[in-house]
Motif scaffolding. Structure first.
Motif, PDB file in Angstrom:
ATOM      1  N   THR A 154     -32.792  34.102 -11.927  1.00 52.62           N
ATOM      2  CA  THR A 154     -31.377  34.430 -11.804  1.00 52.62           C
ATOM      3  C   THR A 154     -30.771  33.540 -10.732  1.00 52.62           C
ATOM      4  O   THR A 154     -31.190  33.592  -9.569  1.00 52.62           O
ATOM      5  N   ILE A 155     -29.838  32.708 -11.145  1.00 55.35           N
ATOM      6  CA  ILE A 155     -29.172  31.851 -10.158  1.00 55.35           C
ATOM      7  C   ILE A 155     -27.701  32.243 -10.085  1.00 55.35           C
ATOM      8  O   ILE A 155     -27.125  32.725 -11.075  1.00 55.35           O
ATOM      9  N   ALA A 156     -27.129  32.062  -8.926  1.00 51.35           N
ATOM     10  CA  ALA A 156     -25.707  32.344  -8.734  1.00 51.35           C
ATOM     11  C   ALA A 156     -25.004  31.045  -8.390  1.00 51.35           C
ATOM     12  O   ALA A 156     -25.549  30.196  -7.694  1.00 51.35           O
ATOM     13  N   ILE A 157     -23.801  30.913  -8.902  1.00 48.15           N
ATOM     14  CA  ILE A 157     -22.976  29.735  -8.589  1.00 48.15           C
ATOM     15  C   ILE A 157     -21.708  30.223  -7.898  1.00 48.15           C
ATOM     16  O   ILE A 157     -20.993  31.084  -8.419  1.00 48.15           O
ATOM     17  N   ILE A 177     -24.448  38.908  -5.221  1.00 48.94           N
ATOM     18  CA  ILE A 177     -25.431  37.885  -5.615  1.00 48.94           C
ATOM     19  C   ILE A 177     -26.501  37.663  -4.543  1.00 48.94           C
ATOM     20  O   ILE A 177     -27.252  36.693  -4.603  1.00 48.94           O
ATOM     21  N   ILE A 178     -26.552  38.543  -3.572  1.00 49.96           N
ATOM     22  CA  ILE A 178     -27.527  38.390  -2.483  1.00 49.96           C
ATOM     23  C   ILE A 178     -28.954  38.335  -3.013  1.00 49.96           C
ATOM     24  O   ILE A 178     -29.809  37.601  -2.499  1.00 49.96           O
ATOM     25  N   LYS A 179     -29.235  39.097  -4.096  1.00 46.41           N
ATOM     26  CA  LYS A 179     -30.597  39.178  -4.634  1.00 46.41           C
ATOM     27  C   LYS A 179     -30.925  38.039  -5.609  1.00 46.41           C
ATOM     28  O   LYS A 179     -32.040  38.012  -6.150  1.00 46.41           O
ATOM     29  N   ALA A 180     -29.996  37.127  -5.832  1.00 48.49           N
ATOM     30  CA  ALA A 180     -30.250  36.018  -6.766  1.00 48.49           C
ATOM     31  C   ALA A 180     -31.417  35.162  -6.268  1.00 48.49           C
ATOM     32  O   ALA A 180     -31.608  34.981  -5.062  1.00 48.49           O
ATOM     33  N   ASP A 181     -32.221  34.640  -7.204  1.00 46.82           N
ATOM     34  CA  ASP A 181     -33.359  33.792  -6.834  1.00 46.82           C
ATOM     35  C   ASP A 181     -32.878  32.513  -6.160  1.00 46.82           C
ATOM     36  O   ASP A 181     -33.545  31.980  -5.264  1.00 46.82           O
ATOM     37  N   LYS A 182     -31.744  32.022  -6.604  1.00 43.64           N
ATOM     38  CA  LYS A 182     -31.206  30.795  -6.024  1.00 43.64           C
ATOM     39  C   LYS A 182     -29.682  30.835  -6.115  1.00 43.64           C
ATOM     40  O   LYS A 182     -29.127  31.311  -7.102  1.00 43.64           O
ATOM     41  N   ILE A 183     -29.047  30.351  -5.057  1.00 41.14           N
ATOM     42  CA  ILE A 183     -27.585  30.293  -5.040  1.00 41.14           C
ATOM     43  C   ILE A 183     -27.162  28.826  -4.985  1.00 41.14           C
ATOM     44  O   ILE A 183     -27.629  28.068  -4.133  1.00 41.14           O
ATOM     45  N   ILE A 184     -26.308  28.453  -5.917  1.00 42.19           N
ATOM     46  CA  ILE A 184     -25.785  27.089  -5.981  1.00 42.19           C
ATOM     47  C   ILE A 184     -24.350  27.113  -5.453  1.00 42.19           C
ATOM     48  O   ILE A 184     -23.515  27.887  -5.928  1.00 42.19           O
ATOM     49  N   VAL A 185     -24.080  26.277  -4.458  1.00 44.25           N
ATOM     50  CA  VAL A 185     -22.740  26.208  -3.885  1.00 44.25           C
ATOM     51  C   VAL A 185     -22.069  24.924  -4.373  1.00 44.25           C
ATOM     52  O   VAL A 185     -22.614  23.829  -4.212  1.00 44.25           O
ATOM     53  N   MET A 186     -20.871  25.083  -4.981  1.00 52.03           N
ATOM     54  CA  MET A 186     -20.156  23.929  -5.520  1.00 52.03           C
ATOM     55  C   MET A 186     -18.841  23.715  -4.777  1.00 52.03           C
ATOM     56  O   MET A 186     -18.187  24.669  -4.345  1.00 52.03           O
ATOM     57  N   SER A 216     -27.809  24.446  -1.925  1.00 53.96           N
ATOM     58  CA  SER A 216     -28.658  25.162  -2.871  1.00 53.96           C
ATOM     59  C   SER A 216     -29.780  25.859  -2.120  1.00 53.96           C
ATOM     60  O   SER A 216     -30.377  25.291  -1.210  1.00 53.96           O
ATOM     61  N   GLY A 217     -30.051  27.111  -2.487  1.00 51.64           N
ATOM     62  CA  GLY A 217     -31.126  27.853  -1.832  1.00 51.64           C
ATOM     63  C   GLY A 217     -30.919  29.338  -1.990  1.00 51.64           C
ATOM     64  O   GLY A 217     -29.962  29.798  -2.629  1.00 51.64           O
ATOM     65  N   VAL A 271     -25.100  33.654 -12.765  1.00 45.80           N
ATOM     66  CA  VAL A 271     -24.039  34.543 -12.308  1.00 45.80           C
ATOM     67  C   VAL A 271     -23.022  33.733 -11.513  1.00 45.80           C
ATOM     68  O   VAL A 271     -23.374  33.074 -10.531  1.00 45.80           O
ATOM     69  N   ILE A 272     -21.784  33.787 -11.936  1.00 43.86           N
ATOM     70  CA  ILE A 272     -20.691  33.149 -11.188  1.00 43.86           C
ATOM     71  C   ILE A 272     -19.907  34.265 -10.523  1.00 43.86           C
ATOM     72  O   ILE A 272     -19.474  35.211 -11.195  1.00 43.86           O
ATOM     73  N   ALA A 273     -19.734  34.198  -9.222  1.00 42.21           N
ATOM     74  CA  ALA A 273     -19.109  35.310  -8.515  1.00 42.21           C
ATOM     75  C   ALA A 273     -18.317  34.858  -7.307  1.00 42.21           C
ATOM     76  O   ALA A 273     -18.666  33.880  -6.644  1.00 42.21           O
ATOM     77  N   HIS A 274     -17.237  35.600  -7.031  1.00 38.19           N
ATOM     78  CA  HIS A 274     -16.486  35.442  -5.782  1.00 38.19           C
ATOM     79  C   HIS A 274     -17.006  36.432  -4.744  1.00 38.19           C
ATOM     80  O   HIS A 274     -17.038  36.135  -3.567  1.00 38.19           O
ATOM     81  N   ARG A 275     -17.410  37.623  -5.212  1.00 39.60           N
ATOM     82  CA  ARG A 275     -17.941  38.634  -4.304  1.00 39.60           C
ATOM     83  C   ARG A 275     -19.400  38.296  -3.987  1.00 39.60           C
ATOM     84  O   ARG A 275     -20.291  38.529  -4.797  1.00 39.60           O
TER      85      ARG A 275
END
Length: 583
Positions: free
Chosen positions: A369-372, A539-548, A556-557, A531-535
């Motif tokens: 699960t990744i978040a953007i 997405i704290i529990k996401a395996d990886k968060i991508i910042v664009m 990324s991390g 998962v794309i989110a503003h809140r």
């Protein structure tokens, strides 16, 4: 222009090929109708000259019966001709409408970004109805009228060539007036079609955005704008009415003067004792002139109806011939993805020369699960649009399970990807049908089990009629949070290999958000999820968060890793949201 009209008519006639037998019968009925219609006046002449004049009651009865029989045959021919011509027209537009709608649904999203919805509604509904008039009131009616005129003229020449000469001298005047009328009406009809399209577009947009209209107190302003557009539509039709008001009285005058000339000349001929003209001729010619001139004056109107249909056909074919489809040349069936996704140096622009994604490289592992995250316009939603092939990339490669997505059959690719959007669209239908979208492979039991599993069954059952509750247009009977829950269930029952949540919790109440959080955990488990989110709290529990930012991946991390970055983009964003929450 006439070449274009001819080309468009040929295209329409191509759709009659499956109904060739019916097409031929319409022509046959048109021929029979013209013959039977023209015979009646000749029989009337024979009746007057041979039986009425000679007081032959038996012969008179015989001819009355014969004329009645011909009249029945004429009426029967008229019925079958009209019915079959309309039947043919309706079947043809049914086929064109089916093809048009299927063609529109295959367009790239880019097409819908630039084309007004009202225009497409006009093309699919009213323009196609106008095409039917080519057959019901245009082409076949013109053919029938021309045949009738030829037969009538032939009978007139056979009966009395001198009287016919008077008719022929008057015809150029009517033909000239008809030609002028036809040209003027063509321009008027074209303007009418444009104004109808403008009206449809305006009304469609304002009804869809009625909440904004009322929210910003724009009722009076929009009413004035509509009044202006409606006035233009009114003026376009008034031109049409004006030309009709001028032409038809002129045609009636020409017809009446010709009839007067026939009676005058024929009467003098009879009074002089010349046997060339008879009382039967005068009786017959009063009918024949009407049968000759009425089609001639109406043929202009029918030509305009046909032109209106051809203009509508041009508009429809313009959409049909629009090449805006995603190229579906894939040969592989995406039966089930493992869920490995890779974006390799992706560049993309909605508008040429204005890149939205600038060399994006992204890898998602199966089941991850990744978040953007990122500011508006950073390119987050564009990534999911490209993964679904709603748009074509400018350069680079997108792979799923190490295979370029272009190599998958488009429909099979999209079946393996489910999206829950921020702005959920529900059709004016039951909750059950909005969940299954009429997919026969999804049973009611599947829906109930899935609803209970992700925790939305009780909410649905609390509504009147439960799963059979009609949510009305765009789901207005439900709150935004309830619509989101339906969207989650819709995505879940489709059993996708890849799940995408696009701002799915950005505008819901706390109760719905709690249910959505439970649903999110259930449906993302065991499948690749984006998962794309503003809140950021979601997405704290996401395996990886991508910042664009500005079309590029800047960080990324995991959540904890990104918070450790000094003056990091994510850290600043998180702290800003957290402080706002605390305040």
């Amino acid at each position: 222009m006439s070449a274009i009209k001819s080309k468009s008519l040929k295209k329409v006639l191509q759709y009659s090929k499956p109904y060739q037998k019916r097409f031929n019968w319409v022509i046959v009925w048109a021929i029979l109708l013209s013959i039977f219609a023209a015979i009646r006046p000749y029989l009337l002449k024979q009746t007057v000259d041979d039986y009425l004049k000679n007081h032959d009651a038996e012969g008179l009865l015989y001819y009355i019966i014969l004329m009645s029989l011909v009249l029945i045959l004429e009426v029967s021919s008229q019925f079958y001709f009209t019915y079959w011509a309309n039947w043919l027209g309706q079947d043809i537009i049914k086929d064109i409408r089916d093809k048009l709608f299927k063609h529109i649904t295959s367009f790239k999203m880019k097409y819908f970004d630039t084309e007004p919805v009202g225009k497409l509604v006009t093309r699919t509904v009213s323009d196609i109805e106008s095409i039917a008039s080519i057959f019901s009131q245009g082409l076949f009616m013109i053919v029938s009228d021309i045949l009738k005129m030829i037969v009538v003229l032939g009978i007139m020449l056979y009966m009395n060539w001198k009287l016919t000469l008077i008719v022929l001298l008057a015809m150029p005047i009517l033909i000239y007036a008809t030609n002028i009328f036809q040209k003027k009406m063509k321009v008027a009809f074209n303007e009418v079609r444009n104004q109808i399209s403008n009206l449809n577009t305006f009304v469609q947009e304002r009804l869809t955005g009625m909440k904004i209209v009322q929210l910003f107190n724009r009722e009076t302003i929009e009413a004035e704008k509509f009044k202006e557009i409606n006035q233009k539509h009114n003026k376009a039709w008034l031109k049409n009415i004006l030309y009709n008001s001028i032409f038809f009285p002129i045609a009636d005058i020409v017809s009446s003067l010709t009839l007067g000339a026939i009676v005058w000349y024929g009467g003098l001929d009879i009074l002089s004792g010349n046997s060339a003209t008879t009382f039967g001729d005068l009786f017959a010619y009063t009918m024949l002139i009407s049968m000759l001139f009425n089609p001639l004056r109406q043929i202009a109107d029918k030509f305009n109806v046909m032109q209106m249909g051809i203009i509508a056909a041009e508009r429809v074919f313009e959409v049909l011939e629009t090449d805006s489809q995603i190229q579906d040349k894939g040969t592989k069936d995406a039966t089930q993805f493992k869920g490995n996704i890779s974006f390799k140096d992706i560049r993309f622009s909605y508008i040429k020369g204005e890149e939205v994604l600038k060399g994006v490289n992204l890898n998602v592992r199966s089941g991850e699960t990744i978040a953007i995250v990122g500011s508006t316009g950073a390119g987050k939603s564009t990534i999911i649009n490209l993964l679904n092939r709603f748009y074509e990339i400018d350069s680079g490669t997108i792979c799923v399970d190490e295979i370029d997505i272009k190599n998958y059959k488009l429909d099979s690719l999209r079946k393996q990807i489910a999206i829950v959007l921020q702005d959920v669209f529900l059709f004016a239908d039951t909750i059950y049908n909005n969940i299954t979208l009429y997919n026969s492979s999804i049973t009611r039991e599947d829906v109930l089990i899935a609803a209970k599993k992700i925790g939305v069954h009780n909410f649905i059952m609390s509504l009147p009629n439960g799963y059979d509750y009609n949510v009305k247009e765009r789901g207005v009977m439900l709150s935004s949070g309830q619509r989101q829950l339906i969207a989650f269930l819709r995505a879940y029952v489709s059993n996708p290999s890849i799940l995408i949540l696009d701002e799915a919790t950005s505008s819901v109440d706390s109760y719905s958000e709690e249910l959505i959080q439970i649903a999110t955990e259930k449906i993302t488990k065991g499948r690749t999820s984006i998962v794309i989110a503003h809140r950021l709290a979601t997405i704290i529990k996401a395996d990886k968060i991508i910042v664009m930012d500005k079309g590029k991946i800047v960080e990324s991390g995991s959540h904890n890793e990104l918070l450790k970055l000094e003056n990091g983009y994510y850290k600043n964003l998180y702290e800003a949201q957290f402080e706002t929450k605390v305040i």
